[in-house]
Scaffold this motif. Structure first.
Motif, PDB file in Angstrom:
ATOM      1  N   THR A 282      83.400  13.277  57.315  1.00  0.00           N
ATOM      2  CA  THR A 282      81.980  13.058  57.715  1.00  0.00           C
ATOM      3  C   THR A 282      81.111  12.992  56.613  1.00  0.00           C
ATOM      4  O   THR A 282      79.815  13.164  56.732  1.00  0.00           O
ATOM      5  N   TYR A 283      81.477  12.939  55.245  1.00  0.00           N
ATOM      6  CA  TYR A 283      80.581  12.884  54.174  1.00  0.00           C
ATOM      7  C   TYR A 283      80.884  11.500  53.363  1.00  0.00           C
ATOM      8  O   TYR A 283      81.858  11.254  53.077  1.00  0.00           O
ATOM      9  N   PRO A 284      79.543  10.805  53.056  1.00  0.00           N
ATOM     10  CA  PRO A 284      78.309  10.998  53.500  1.00  0.00           C
ATOM     11  C   PRO A 284      78.044  10.618  54.666  1.00  0.00           C
ATOM     12  O   PRO A 284      76.880  11.252  55.116  1.00  0.00           O
ATOM     13  N   SER A 285      78.974  10.095  55.293  1.00  0.00           N
ATOM     14  CA  SER A 285      78.732   9.843  57.108  1.00  0.00           C
ATOM     15  C   SER A 285      80.104   9.537  57.738  1.00  0.00           C
ATOM     16  O   SER A 285      81.103   9.738  57.005  1.00  0.00           O
ATOM     17  N   PRO A 286      79.775   9.866  58.980  1.00  0.00           N
ATOM     18  CA  PRO A 286      81.070   9.566  59.710  1.00  0.00           C
ATOM     19  C   PRO A 286      81.966   8.297  59.931  1.00  0.00           C
ATOM     20  O   PRO A 286      82.836   7.889  60.590  1.00  0.00           O
ATOM     21  N   SER A 287      81.270   7.439  58.669  1.00  0.00           N
ATOM     22  CA  SER A 287      82.023   6.155  58.414  1.00  0.00           C
ATOM     23  C   SER A 287      83.113   6.260  57.163  1.00  0.00           C
ATOM     24  O   SER A 287      83.814   5.303  56.937  1.00  0.00           O
ATOM     25  N   ARG A 288      83.100   7.502  56.783  1.00  0.00           N
ATOM     26  CA  ARG A 288      83.711   7.368  55.464  1.00  0.00           C
ATOM     27  C   ARG A 288      85.398   7.000  55.599  1.00  0.00           C
ATOM     28  O   ARG A 288      85.887   6.282  54.768  1.00  0.00           O
ATOM     29  N   PHE A 289      85.899   7.346  56.628  1.00  0.00           N
ATOM     30  CA  PHE A 289      87.471   7.256  56.661  1.00  0.00           C
ATOM     31  C   PHE A 289      87.506   5.696  56.746  1.00  0.00           C
ATOM     32  O   PHE A 289      88.302   4.892  56.087  1.00  0.00           O
ATOM     33  N   TRP A 290      86.665   5.061  57.558  1.00  0.00           N
ATOM     34  CA  TRP A 290      86.636   3.578  57.869  1.00  0.00           C
ATOM     35  C   TRP A 290      86.391   2.764  56.668  1.00  0.00           C
ATOM     36  O   TRP A 290      86.817   1.556  56.267  1.00  0.00           O
ATOM     37  N   ASP A 291      85.327   3.307  55.732  1.00  0.00           N
ATOM     38  CA  ASP A 291      84.844   2.914  54.424  1.00  0.00           C
ATOM     39  C   ASP A 291      86.028   2.720  53.380  1.00  0.00           C
ATOM     40  O   ASP A 291      86.457   1.758  52.815  1.00  0.00           O
ATOM     41  N   ILE A 292      86.941   3.804  53.680  1.00  0.00           N
ATOM     42  CA  ILE A 292      88.199   4.030  52.771  1.00  0.00           C
ATOM     43  C   ILE A 292      89.215   3.071  53.236  1.00  0.00           C
ATOM     44  O   ILE A 292      89.655   2.136  52.363  1.00  0.00           O
ATOM     45  N   VAL A 293      89.262   2.847  54.574  1.00  0.00           N
ATOM     46  CA  VAL A 293      90.419   1.731  54.977  1.00  0.00           C
ATOM     47  C   VAL A 293      90.118   0.610  54.553  1.00  0.00           C
ATOM     48  O   VAL A 293      90.832  -0.321  54.211  1.00  0.00           O
ATOM     49  N   GLU A 294      88.680   0.095  54.538  1.00  0.00           N
ATOM     50  CA  GLU A 294      88.254  -1.151  54.110  1.00  0.00           C
ATOM     51  C   GLU A 294      88.390  -1.472  52.680  1.00  0.00           C
ATOM     52  O   GLU A 294      88.917  -2.350  52.178  1.00  0.00           O
ATOM     53  N   LYS A 295      87.966  -0.408  51.957  1.00  0.00           N
ATOM     54  CA  LYS A 295      87.930  -0.668  50.519  1.00  0.00           C
ATOM     55  C   LYS A 295      89.258  -0.657  49.952  1.00  0.00           C
ATOM     56  O   LYS A 295      89.549  -1.309  48.962  1.00  0.00           O
ATOM     57  N   HIS A 296      90.268   0.259  50.399  1.00  0.00           N
ATOM     58  CA  HIS A 296      91.694   0.419  49.803  1.00  0.00           C
ATOM     59  C   HIS A 296      92.578  -0.652  50.576  1.00  0.00           C
ATOM     60  O   HIS A 296      93.835  -0.499  50.113  1.00  0.00           O
ATOM     61  N   LYS A 297      91.983  -1.498  51.502  1.00  0.00           N
ATOM     62  CA  LYS A 297      93.074  -2.101  52.330  1.00  0.00           C
ATOM     63  C   LYS A 297      94.360  -1.364  53.244  1.00  0.00           C
ATOM     64  O   LYS A 297      95.329  -1.583  52.726  1.00  0.00           O
ATOM     65  N   ILE A 298      93.759   0.005  53.693  1.00  0.00           N
ATOM     66  CA  ILE A 298      94.666   0.828  54.101  1.00  0.00           C
ATOM     67  C   ILE A 298      95.588   0.157  54.852  1.00  0.00           C
ATOM     68  O   ILE A 298      95.294  -0.315  55.938  1.00  0.00           O
ATOM     69  N   ASN A 299      96.991   0.207  54.989  1.00  0.00           N
ATOM     70  CA  ASN A 299      98.044  -0.090  56.099  1.00  0.00           C
ATOM     71  C   ASN A 299      98.503   1.023  57.031  1.00  0.00           C
ATOM     72  O   ASN A 299      98.552   0.772  58.218  1.00  0.00           O
ATOM     73  N   THR A 300      98.553   2.177  56.664  1.00  0.00           N
ATOM     74  CA  THR A 300      98.964   3.375  57.393  1.00  0.00           C
ATOM     75  C   THR A 300      97.991   4.450  57.092  1.00  0.00           C
ATOM     76  O   THR A 300      97.552   4.899  56.027  1.00  0.00           O
ATOM     77  N   LEU A 301      97.459   5.054  58.156  1.00  0.00           N
ATOM     78  CA  LEU A 301      96.504   5.909  58.249  1.00  0.00           C
ATOM     79  C   LEU A 301      97.062   7.100  58.889  1.00  0.00           C
ATOM     80  O   LEU A 301      97.661   7.062  60.332  1.00  0.00           O
ATOM     81  N   TYR A 302      97.346   8.231  58.344  1.00  0.00           N
ATOM     82  CA  TYR A 302      98.258   9.579  58.902  1.00  0.00           C
ATOM     83  C   TYR A 302      96.969  10.572  58.768  1.00  0.00           C
ATOM     84  O   TYR A 302      96.410  11.239  57.591  1.00  0.00           O
ATOM     85  N   THR A 303      96.582  10.922  60.146  1.00  0.00           N
ATOM     86  CA  THR A 303      95.576  11.872  59.825  1.00  0.00           C
ATOM     87  C   THR A 303      95.778  12.826  61.229  1.00  0.00           C
ATOM     88  O   THR A 303      96.730  12.893  61.762  1.00  0.00           O
ATOM     89  N   ALA A 304      94.768  13.829  61.480  1.00  0.00           N
ATOM     90  CA  ALA A 304      94.830  14.888  62.428  1.00  0.00           C
ATOM     91  C   ALA A 304      94.061  14.739  63.595  1.00  0.00           C
ATOM     92  O   ALA A 304      92.948  14.494  63.551  1.00  0.00           O
ATOM     93  N   PRO A 305      94.644  15.287  64.861  1.00  0.00           N
ATOM     94  CA  PRO A 305      93.920  14.975  66.119  1.00  0.00           C
ATOM     95  C   PRO A 305      92.210  15.687  65.903  1.00  0.00           C
ATOM     96  O   PRO A 305      91.429  15.068  66.428  1.00  0.00           O
ATOM     97  N   THR A 306      92.162  16.762  65.109  1.00  0.00           N
ATOM     98  CA  THR A 306      90.830  17.258  65.215  1.00  0.00           C
ATOM     99  C   THR A 306      89.956  16.275  64.497  1.00  0.00           C
ATOM    100  O   THR A 306      88.833  16.401  64.671  1.00  0.00           O
ATOM    101  N   ALA A 307      90.400  15.635  63.275  1.00  0.00           N
ATOM    102  CA  ALA A 307      89.588  14.669  62.734  1.00  0.00           C
ATOM    103  C   ALA A 307      89.230  13.589  63.604  1.00  0.00           C
ATOM    104  O   ALA A 307      88.070  12.942  63.837  1.00  0.00           O
ATOM    105  N   ILE A 308      90.226  13.018  64.587  1.00  0.00           N
ATOM    106  CA  ILE A 308      89.902  12.106  65.445  1.00  0.00           C
ATOM    107  C   ILE A 308      89.017  12.364  66.205  1.00  0.00           C
ATOM    108  O   ILE A 308      87.970  11.774  66.847  1.00  0.00           O
ATOM    109  N   ARG A 309      88.950  13.667  66.914  1.00  0.00           N
ATOM    110  CA  ARG A 309      88.058  14.208  67.828  1.00  0.00           C
ATOM    111  C   ARG A 309      86.698  14.298  67.444  1.00  0.00           C
ATOM    112  O   ARG A 309      85.743  13.978  68.004  1.00  0.00           O
ATOM    113  N   SER A 310      86.627  14.836  66.006  1.00  0.00           N
ATOM    114  CA  SER A 310      85.295  14.805  65.603  1.00  0.00           C
ATOM    115  C   SER A 310      84.693  13.546  65.399  1.00  0.00           C
ATOM    116  O   SER A 310      83.512  13.345  65.697  1.00  0.00           O
ATOM    117  N   LEU A 311      85.442  12.514  64.843  1.00  0.00           N
ATOM    118  CA  LEU A 311      84.754  11.139  64.495  1.00  0.00           C
ATOM    119  C   LEU A 311      84.248  10.547  65.775  1.00  0.00           C
ATOM    120  O   LEU A 311      83.596   9.924  65.817  1.00  0.00           O
TER     121      LEU A 311
END
Ligand code: 7RM
Length: 631
Positions: free
Chosen positions: A317-346
């Motif tokens: 959520t820093y600096p905004s709740p777009s951060r993961f999606w910015d990272i996905v776009e920036k590094h052209k992420i193919n696999t994103l492995y995360t936790a349910p708590t992060a998903i629910r929060s976002l």
């Protein structure tokens, strides 16, 4: 070794059960060994005594680094994304990572570390953390990484339990807009740690730190005094690779021990298969290396397979709740492995943070750490994967070393809320309280594993008896996971949560006894009982019932005092979400706290508390129910 069809999964599974030694022997051929094994497996769950690849010699860092140099030396091994998005990200190719690991391995030697020594690592999520971990493995030292959220006392307990000789830390860490003074915390810890001789400090946030003469040295200075040539130490397959502390149902965390050969094979095999990793892909696991997920699926699994692994310092959520999606776009992420708590929060921020973000690179999604509720599963599937990326809901534990029950991306089916099917080599079994097998489908029970797998724990550090008691004594000849589980009509597994006194708060394992002990250390507290309750974002929240007869001032202030005590004793991750002051606890005549009743009260489910007739003082329940209404 990559499974490419459902038919192959079935065949491999069958083979792995009928002839496990042949199966794992073949998988292990995909790794680099200095010397082969003379026996794939010898085991006995009673002692327990488990040996994989007996007689084999290797060094895991040769598998994670050296063997990729010729073909993939210039391929990114680690892409580091800093907490602050304005700062540049850092790419370390396999060649660069190899060089830095060797150099730092020489720093460790220069500071007296040798094969078998335990080294505590307490660092932010920076490339140097991965370098420190791998440098330990390079020289055969045993790393014990401690998550940056633990308190000085927790660190000291862990350091003393495994008698660490060296500590590697940094001045501080960034977490969103907060700064954490890591070296200060270490200084407090080391007051009570007589075995620690040296402390290596990385400059990261450039906050002032005290450097004790003779003990503390700067990372940056040390690396100047050594070269980058460091032959890897030859390790036995069953030599210790690392210790990782994890919570159980007692007040004292256990040092789970993993060994070199089996862990490497299991982390590498499961990484390659579960995520269906393809050679040029970019893989992003959002866990912290302080937890097992980071060990197995940021460092060892991906690097052993020559993958590109993204290492993120910050928070979703820093600096905004777009951060993961910015990272996905920036590094052209193919696999994103995360936790349910992060998903629910976002998810709770709605769809605005997703506007204009290009998530088209995503091919595979993964979830880990706790049961994923269907709502979060579908949001992840639709909004992040655009219904095109399979979600691998991976069930496993610190003790299992790697993923045990999970879909295999693009190969086996997914089902919302289900970890689905066991991976090849894994033999789950459901049992009732008496240890009788619950066969067939559409059943639930306690989840056990009836046959060894290469990544399983070998012992709990310094206390083998405890390993035996915790995992191998509840049910004869079975490894007991501590989880409840359902097997549906199709034979798919759904993990329903812990059946012991372990909480899962935002995917972090915390023992109720640990939190109770911490609360009880607060002056004036007579007794406490801690239970988990359903929490929208965290999965479980911590609810504490506390007896505190002579309160010092206002109740609200006393609650804050207690939170402060818990933060000091364990760390902020264990702070109760709710504290209720009570005058008594529901106990049986033999003095056992009836948590079942407290759980119902914490959940607001007071209509049917079940049988309370065995209580010493049934009146106390009414009083607690009344008091709970005020929270
Ligand atoms: C990897 C990790 C282990 C405990 C485990 C479960 C729970 C983990 C899932 C899950 C449902 C999942 N290691 N758990 N993954 N529950 N579905 N996919 O988390 O040692 O920290 O925790 O976490 O209760 O026993 S851990």
């Amino acid at each position: 070794m990559q499974i490419t069809s459902f038919k192959q999964y079935e065949e491999d599974y069958k083979k792995s059960i009928e002839n496990p030694e042949q199966f794992w022997g073949e998988v292990a051929q995909n790794f680099q060994w200095r010397k082969p094994w003379f026996k794939v497996l010898s085991w006995n769950f009673n002692e327990p005594q488990i040996k994989w690849f007996e007689g084999a010699k290797l060094n895991i860092t040769e598998n994670c680094l050296d063997r990729h140099l010729e073909k993939n030396g210039d391929k990114p091994a680690i892409i580091w994304e800093p907490n602050n998005p304005e700062e540049e990200s850092v790419t370390l190719t396999y060649k660069m990572l190899h060089e830095r690991v060797c150099r730092f391995a020489n720093v460790l030697k220069r500071n007296g570390a040798k094969k078998g020594d335990r080294i505590c690592i307490y660092m932010p999520m920076v490339p140097e953390l991965a370098i420190a971990v791998l440098a330990c493995a390079r020289i055969g030292a045993v790393h014990s990484v401690i998550f940056g959220g633990f308190s000085a006392k927790s660190i000291a307990d862990r350091i003393n339990d495994s008698q660490c000789k060296l500590v590697i830390t940094a001045d501080g860490a960034y977490r969103g807009n907060k700064q954490i003074p890591l070296k200060d915390v270490i200084d407090d810890a080391l007051i009570g740690c007589p075995t620690v001789e040296k402390c290596i400090v990385l400059t990261h946030v450039r906050t002032p730190v005290s450097m004790l003469k003779g003990r503390d040295v700067w990372w940056e200075d040390e690396v100047k005094h050594v070269n980058d040539v460091c032959e890897a130490e030859e390790m036995d397959a069953e030599d210790m690779l690392f210790i990782l502390y994890t919570s159980g149902s007692t007040g004292k965390p256990k040092g789970v021990v993993h060994t070199c050969g089996g862990y490497m094979v299991y982390a590498g095999y499961t990484f390659s298969n579960v995520f269906n990793y393809q050679p040029d892909e970019v893989y992003f696991c959002t866990a912290d290396i302080g937890w097992i997920t980071g060990h197995s699926y940021i460092v060892y699994g991906p690097l052993s397979q020559g993958a590109t692994s993204v290492l993120f310092e910050g928070i979703p959520t820093y600096p905004s709740p777009s951060r993961f999606w910015d990272i996905v776009e920036k590094h052209k992420i193919n696999t994103l492995y995360t936790a349910p708590t992060a998903i629910r929060s976002l998810m709770s921020f709605g769809e605005d943070p997703l506007q204009g973000k290009d998530l088209s690179s995503i091919r595979v999604l993964g979830s880990v750490g706790e049961p994923i509720n269907e709502e979060a599963w579908h949001w992840f599937d639709e909004k992040i994967g655009h219904s095109k990326a399979p979600i691998v809901d991976t069930w496993w534990q610190t003790e299992t070393g790697g993923i045990m029950i999970s879909p295999i991306a693009t190969v086996t089916p997914t089902k919302p809320g289900y970890a689905t099917l066991p991976l090849p080599g894994i033999q789950p079994i459901l049992v009732d309280e008496n240890g009788n097998e619950i066969a067939g489908n559409s059943v639930s029970g306690n989840l056990c594993i009836k046959f060894p797998w290469p990544g399983m724990l070998r012992t709990t550090y310094g206390d083998h008896e405890r390993c035996k008691q915790t995992y191998f004594s509840t049910y004869e000849n079975l490894y007991f996971t501590g989880d409840g589980c359902l097997r549906d009509e199709d034979g798919y597994y759904r993990i329903t949560g812990r059946v012991d006194d372990v909480l899962n708060v935002s995917g972090h394992r915390i023992g109720t006894a640990e939190v109770e002990n911490a609360i009880n250390m607060h002056a004036g507290v007579v007794e406490s009982a801690v239970v988990g309750y359903p929490h929208d974002v965290k999965g479980q929240g911590i609810y504490a019932f506390v007896i505190y007869p002579e309160m010092h001032g206002e109740a609200e202030l006393s609650k804050k005092d207690i939170l402060q005590t818990v933060t000091r004793v364990i760390g902020a991750i264990a702070k109760p979400d709710k504290i209720l002051f009570v005058t008594g606890l529901p106990k049986t005549r033999s003095g056992k706290i009836m948590r079942r009743i407290l759980r119902k009260i914490s959940d607001g489910d007071t209509a049917n508390l079940g049988d309370t007739s065995t209580l010493l003082d049934p009146g106390v329940v009414e009083e607690i129910i009344e008091a709970a209404k005020s929270l």
